[in-house]
Design a protein around this motif. Sequence first.
Motif, PDB file in Angstrom:
ATOM      1  N   UNK A 239       0.806  -1.205   0.000  1.00 16.50           N
ATOM      2  CA  UNK A 239       0.000   0.000   0.000  1.00 16.50           C
ATOM      3  C   UNK A 239       0.844   1.261   0.000  1.00 16.50           C
ATOM      4  N   UNK A 240       2.160   1.149   0.027  1.00 14.99           N
ATOM      5  CA  UNK A 240       3.004   2.344   0.050  1.00 14.99           C
ATOM      6  C   UNK A 240       3.115   2.947  -1.334  1.00 14.99           C
ATOM      7  N   UNK A 241       2.853   4.251  -1.473  1.00 15.31           N
ATOM      8  CA  UNK A 241       2.952   4.873  -2.787  1.00 15.31           C
ATOM      9  C   UNK A 241       4.383   5.123  -3.231  1.00 15.31           C
ATOM     10  N   UNK A 284      -7.487  -3.119   4.670  1.00 11.66           N
ATOM     11  CA  UNK A 284      -7.175  -2.311   3.484  1.00 11.66           C
ATOM     12  C   UNK A 284      -6.753  -3.164   2.295  1.00 11.66           C
ATOM     13  N   UNK A 285      -7.567  -3.135   1.262  1.00 18.11           N
ATOM     14  CA  UNK A 285      -7.263  -3.852   0.018  1.00 18.11           C
ATOM     15  C   UNK A 285      -7.398  -2.830  -1.102  1.00 18.11           C
ATOM     16  N   UNK A 286      -6.292  -2.255  -1.555  1.00 12.57           N
ATOM     17  CA  UNK A 286      -6.369  -1.100  -2.453  1.00 12.57           C
ATOM     18  C   UNK A 286      -6.645  -1.438  -3.908  1.00 12.57           C
ATOM     19  N   UNK A 323      -4.858   6.241   5.640  1.00 12.50           N
ATOM     20  CA  UNK A 323      -3.604   6.495   4.938  1.00 12.50           C
ATOM     21  C   UNK A 323      -3.737   6.223   3.436  1.00 12.50           C
ATOM     22  N   UNK A 324      -4.475   5.164   3.078  1.00 15.55           N
ATOM     23  CA  UNK A 324      -4.571   4.786   1.669  1.00 15.55           C
ATOM     24  C   UNK A 324      -5.290   5.833   0.827  1.00 15.55           C
ATOM     25  N   UNK A 325      -6.314   6.489   1.419  1.00 16.72           N
ATOM     26  CA  UNK A 325      -7.104   7.453   0.664  1.00 16.72           C
ATOM     27  C   UNK A 325      -6.658   8.891   0.890  1.00 16.72           C
ATOM     28  N   UNK A 329      -1.727   8.752  -1.470  1.00 19.78           N
ATOM     29  CA  UNK A 329      -1.909   7.346  -1.135  1.00 19.78           C
ATOM     30  C   UNK A 329      -2.266   6.538  -2.370  1.00 19.78           C
ATOM     31  N   UNK A 330      -2.044   5.225  -2.299  1.00 29.93           N
ATOM     32  CA  UNK A 330      -2.213   4.380  -3.482  1.00 29.93           C
ATOM     33  C   UNK A 330      -3.661   4.316  -3.946  1.00 29.93           C
TER      34      UNK A 330
END
Length: 569
Positions: A239-241, A284-286, A323-325, A329-330
């Motif tokens: 999930x890290x951009x 979290x499943x991006x 964090x993801x959104x 974020x990814x």
Amino acid sequence: MALTSPLQDESIHQAPLHIISTLLAENSNLSAQDHENIIVAIAPLLENNHPPPDLCEFFCKHCRERPRSMVVIEVFTPVVQRILKHNMDFGKCPRLRLFTQEYILALNELNGGMEVVKKFIHSMHGPTGQCPHPRVLPNLVAVCLAAIYSCYEEFLNSRDNSPSLKEIRNGCQQQNDRKPPMPLRLLRPEPPTPPPSTILPLSSILVELERNNNTTNAKRKGGPAGGDSEPNLIDCLLVSPAVNTLSIQLPAQADRVLGCFALILKMLSDYDDWRPALASLLQPIPFPKEELKYVIQRFAEDPRQEVHSCLLSVRSGKDGWFQLYSPGGVACDDDGELFASMVHILMGSCYKTKKFLLSLAENKLGPCMLLALRGNQTMVEILCLMLEYNIIENKDTQLQIISTLQSTQVGFRMYEQLCDRQRELKELQRKGGPTRLTLPSKSTDADLARLLSSGSFGNLENLSLAFTNVTSACAEQLIKLPSLKQLNLWSTQFGDAGLRLLSEHLACLQVLNLCETPVTDAGLLALSSMKSLCSLNMNSTKLTADTYEDLKAKLPNLKDVDVRYTEAW
């Protein structure tokens, strides 16, 4: 015989099902009509029994090859309903989950498409506001996540020619030890290529891959030995951009499967009683589906803390939806609107704390300033709070925040209000005024704020709000009293959110009375940072024995404690 026998034994019904499974394995050249006749014949045996694994595979094949067959609706529907209501662990029989997955995909092939699936989900929930079957939601989520994982599984397994996560847990390390995959709909041979006019384009889906394979292997080896549950997608999709992205080309069929089960997650989030459990079940499943973003938006709009608190990461080092959104974020595909709404609901709950603001300042200050520059009111409020609570120590950064606030109308207005509050705070904290103060009973938060704005209270050391109507909201006034050492909140509505705020700002507090307040362990644990506390009254609160022991260990100066009429008494 099995249906008419008076004996009540599960094996009596299971025996014919196993016999049929064996016969089906020996006779693979049966016609489609033979398949339907067999399924109709054994339907009565399935009313009170789960189908065995081999029979599940037979049912899956029928769903794939004849999704529009009436057998799917008339025979399989009650079987799947029973599985979803009563199954306790798909890990013990993953083919039950696979059958449920294939049944839902068969429903989606009908003329009504997702409308048929929606009606099925509604039938599982029931017409009332509360679903009477507690296992339905966890089982549906398990089916959806497994189906989503299967869309990416072929790529994940082939990217480095390594065995799958499940095979690694089962000890198949070598290439020649690998077992053939389960007969997923996605992995069956492709049908003959249709005419060019009917070819569906491939969808390009961006996911993040782990750069450090050693970290991945450590995670894999750390799993439970011999576990039979499906591997977690988040262990495979980074999930890290900051890492490079690769493009996965999913076939049109896989994209349809992905869309179907993402829509089901969207449906589940529309049920108020299911939303708290759904928020805790989803990790979290991006994958970039608009339906999933809708689900996270529903979490961000829900006023219940048990729902929107799941937006944050569950542990340090593991990103959450928050964090993801966030911008950069990814999973962020907008200008930060969803991120801003998440911050808004968290700040309006119990996260208006120094700790939360510090995390934003350290990790998301840039996105916050950008959104404030575009006039987002929530982010303007965040920047004002960072200045008010002295979160930002660097002078240049402070000046940049002030410039950002003054660049918009809403920011300029709120910064002026902040300056006014700071002037009032200086007057409030100016030396002078009483050392002891007691508010009349039935006083409110507004009464306290009005009183403290009337003069200087820099000398106030003892404040009694006992038997008033103040709530956690008055904590924002209490933290402005620099000399406060004794605080009496007996029989008020002061709760956990207020305690968290006090624990961050009133480090010199020595005596605190919380008798007959609605505080719980969640707020009381925050008191462990108030090292000056020497007297604490938690009489008639929801204190538990474990929290009491924890407070005693972390508060060395605590001498006088009242825990009567609590679990710790």
